[in-house]
Design an enzyme around this catalytic site. Structure first.
Site, PDB file in Angstrom:
ATOM      1  N   HIS A   1       0.805  -1.215   0.000  1.00 19.58           N
ATOM      2  CA  HIS A   1       0.000   0.000   0.000  1.00 19.58           C
ATOM      3  C   HIS A   1       0.843   1.271   0.000  1.00 19.58           C
ATOM      4  O   HIS A   1       0.344   2.353  -0.318  1.00 19.58           O
ATOM      5  CB  HIS A   1      -1.001  -0.004   1.172  1.00 19.58           C
ATOM      6  CG  HIS A   1      -0.417   0.274   2.518  1.00 19.58           C
ATOM      7  ND1 HIS A   1      -0.053  -0.721   3.388  1.00 19.58           N
ATOM      8  CD2 HIS A   1      -0.142   1.446   3.155  1.00 19.58           C
ATOM      9  CE1 HIS A   1       0.412  -0.191   4.505  1.00 19.58           C
ATOM     10  NE2 HIS A   1       0.369   1.129   4.388  1.00 19.58           N
TER      11      HIS A   1
ATOM     12  N   ASP B   1       0.314  -7.686   1.916  1.00 14.69           N
ATOM     13  CA  ASP B   1       0.642  -6.259   1.858  1.00 14.69           C
ATOM     14  C   ASP B   1       2.152  -6.023   1.838  1.00 14.69           C
ATOM     15  O   ASP B   1       2.680  -5.231   2.625  1.00 14.69           O
ATOM     16  CB  ASP B   1       0.002  -5.513   3.023  1.00 14.69           C
ATOM     17  CG  ASP B   1      -0.013  -3.994   2.797  1.00 14.69           C
ATOM     18  OD1 ASP B   1       0.326  -3.557   1.683  1.00 14.69           O
ATOM     19  OD2 ASP B   1      -0.349  -3.257   3.747  1.00 14.69           O
TER      20      ASP B   1
ATOM     21  N   SER C   1       4.835   2.847   7.812  1.00 13.15           N
ATOM     22  CA  SER C   1       4.526   1.634   7.052  1.00 13.15           C
ATOM     23  C   SER C   1       5.699   1.239   6.175  1.00 13.15           C
ATOM     24  O   SER C   1       6.244   2.054   5.435  1.00 13.15           O
ATOM     25  CB  SER C   1       3.298   1.843   6.166  1.00 13.15           C
ATOM     26  OG  SER C   1       2.119   1.679   6.900  1.00 13.15           O
TER      27      SER C   1
END
Length: 414
Positions: free
Chosen positions: A141, A171, A254
């Site tokens: 993402h 992910d 992230s």
């Protein structure tokens, strides 16, 4: 979704946040009925270049001399201080800037629905190199919808990067920077992360998180392992088997590193619980799972987006089976195929209506958008393996991998 102690009760407020921007037959029948009344995207896409054989995706590692003169201390148990871990690990953590295009709603001086660009920030970890590229792992993402990517290393220098492979199921993504574009000084300043044993972690073990928090540059937080093998529900789907930590993980973190007290990489930070009444609930993908996915993604050819007149098409109409549909009808997440289309050069005879596509060329997909994004790098005429979940006569989904030849689009496919 109740799974006893393994399930973290996280609903829509849980975030995936790489961007910091400026099953039954009942289920099958429901989806089959829905397409008659919905406008559904035609996913008519393509295949990719043949992959080069390689005995290992990471043939060499980046190395530099450690500074043994550091005043940071090491304990008798072999654990290092947080300051020494941070000093040593900073050279293997990068900041990622993803430029994306989006459609602005409403009116402006320049007309209605203008296309705008925005920069989003995330983090990544250097995992090694092959003959031509430096390889970096991050979250999928963090790099999705990208029109351009840049990576900033510990010395402050930035370089263009390309997406090498992605996997929506976990992910994760691997991006690559050409080695010949990196200066000698930058190469001396960076190192490769050392993977640790995430299975050996115990609840209560101290950990260190490093990432590009809020896009301001690398920062360090520390905490403990709060729980293992957690499953969470986010706005983008479910994430399973995660490490839970109370180390502060903020937007921009992230794709960053979660380290044990030996300075080893034991997780890739992926999500946090976002709620005004909750503090200290962040999540990371365990290193063991990361290594398994990276081993596959790192072997892939790095692809550019193909021109529209050369792009391949798979020849299907489909609908995304998201987490809510999957739960309600006991179906796998992916792309439900409700119509097989034909086109110039397309051979999709191995696919069947009611199949649910879960992987394209070995890369996990969860939505039509995932599939379209992947296919944009494949030309007509390429052969590709497509993994599907197919409903058996016993009413159970079985995984099958079939080969599809991508063809050209035609007006019949729209």
């Amino acid at each position: 979704m109740a799974r006893g102690n393994r399930v973290a009760g996280i609903v829509a407020s849980a975030l995936l946040f790489g961007a910091v921007s400026g099953g039954t037959m009942v289920g099958v029948n429901v989806l089959a009925d829905q397409h008659r009344s919905e406008i559904v995207a035609s996913v008519n896409e393509l295949t990719g270049q043949e992959q080069k054989e390689s005995t290992s995706p990471i043939q060499k590692t980046v190395a530099k001399d450690k500074d043994d003169t550091s005043s940071a201390k090491t304990t008798a148990s072999g654990e290092e201080s947080v300051s020494k871990i941070a000093k040593d690990a900073m050279s293997s953590v990068v900041s990622i800037t993803n430029t994306i295009k989006y459609q602005q709603n409403g009116f402006s001086l320049y007309g209605q629905g203008q296309t705008q660009e925005a920069a989003a920030s995330g983090s990544g970890v250097i995992i090694g190199e092959n003959d031509n590229e430096l390889l970096i792992v991050t979250n999928k993402h963090v790099v999705e919808d990208s029109t351009s990517l840049s990576v900033q290393f510990v010395d402050g220098k930035s370089y263009d990067a390309k997406i090498k492979g992605t996997d929506s199921d976990v992910d994760l993504a691997v991006i690559a920077v050409p080695l010949d574009s990196i200066s000698a000084d930058t190469k001396k300043s960076i190192t490769t992360a050392t993977f640790g044993d995430s299975d050996a972690l115990s609840v209560g073990d101290q950990v260190v998180a490093i990432g590009n928090a809020l896009g301001y540059g690398q920062s360090v937080t520390t905490g403990i392992i709060s729980a293992k093998d957690r499953d969470i529900q986010t706005e983008n789907g479910s994430e399973t088997g995660l490490l839970q930590t109370d180390a502060a993980i903020n937007p921009g973190n992230s794709g960053g590193a979660l380290l044990n007290m030996q300075g080893e990489l034991i997780g890739i930070n992926v999500a946090k619980y976002s709620d005004t009444t909750v503090e200290g609930m962040g999540y990371s993908i365990p290193a063991k799972k990361v290594q398994e996915i990276v081993e596959t993604l790192s072997k892939r050819d790095t692809r550019e987006k193909v021109k529209d007149d050369e792009r391949g098409y798979i020849g299907i109409q489909g609908k995304t089976v998201d987490s809510s549909i999957a739960e309600a009808y006991n179906m796998p997440q992916g792309i439900y195929v409700y119509k097989i289309l034909k086109g110039d050069g397309i051979d999709n005879s191995a696919l069947q209506e009611k199949d649910i596509i879960t992987k394209f060329d070995g890369q996990g997909v969860r939505s039509l958008e995932d599939l379209v994004s992947l296919i944009s790098g494949y030309k007509a005429g390429e052969k590709v393996e497509v993994t599907v979940k197919r409903l058996s006569a016993k009413g159970q989904y079985e995984e099958k991998t079939v080969e599809v030849t991508l063809g050209k689009n035609s007006t019949d496919n729209n």
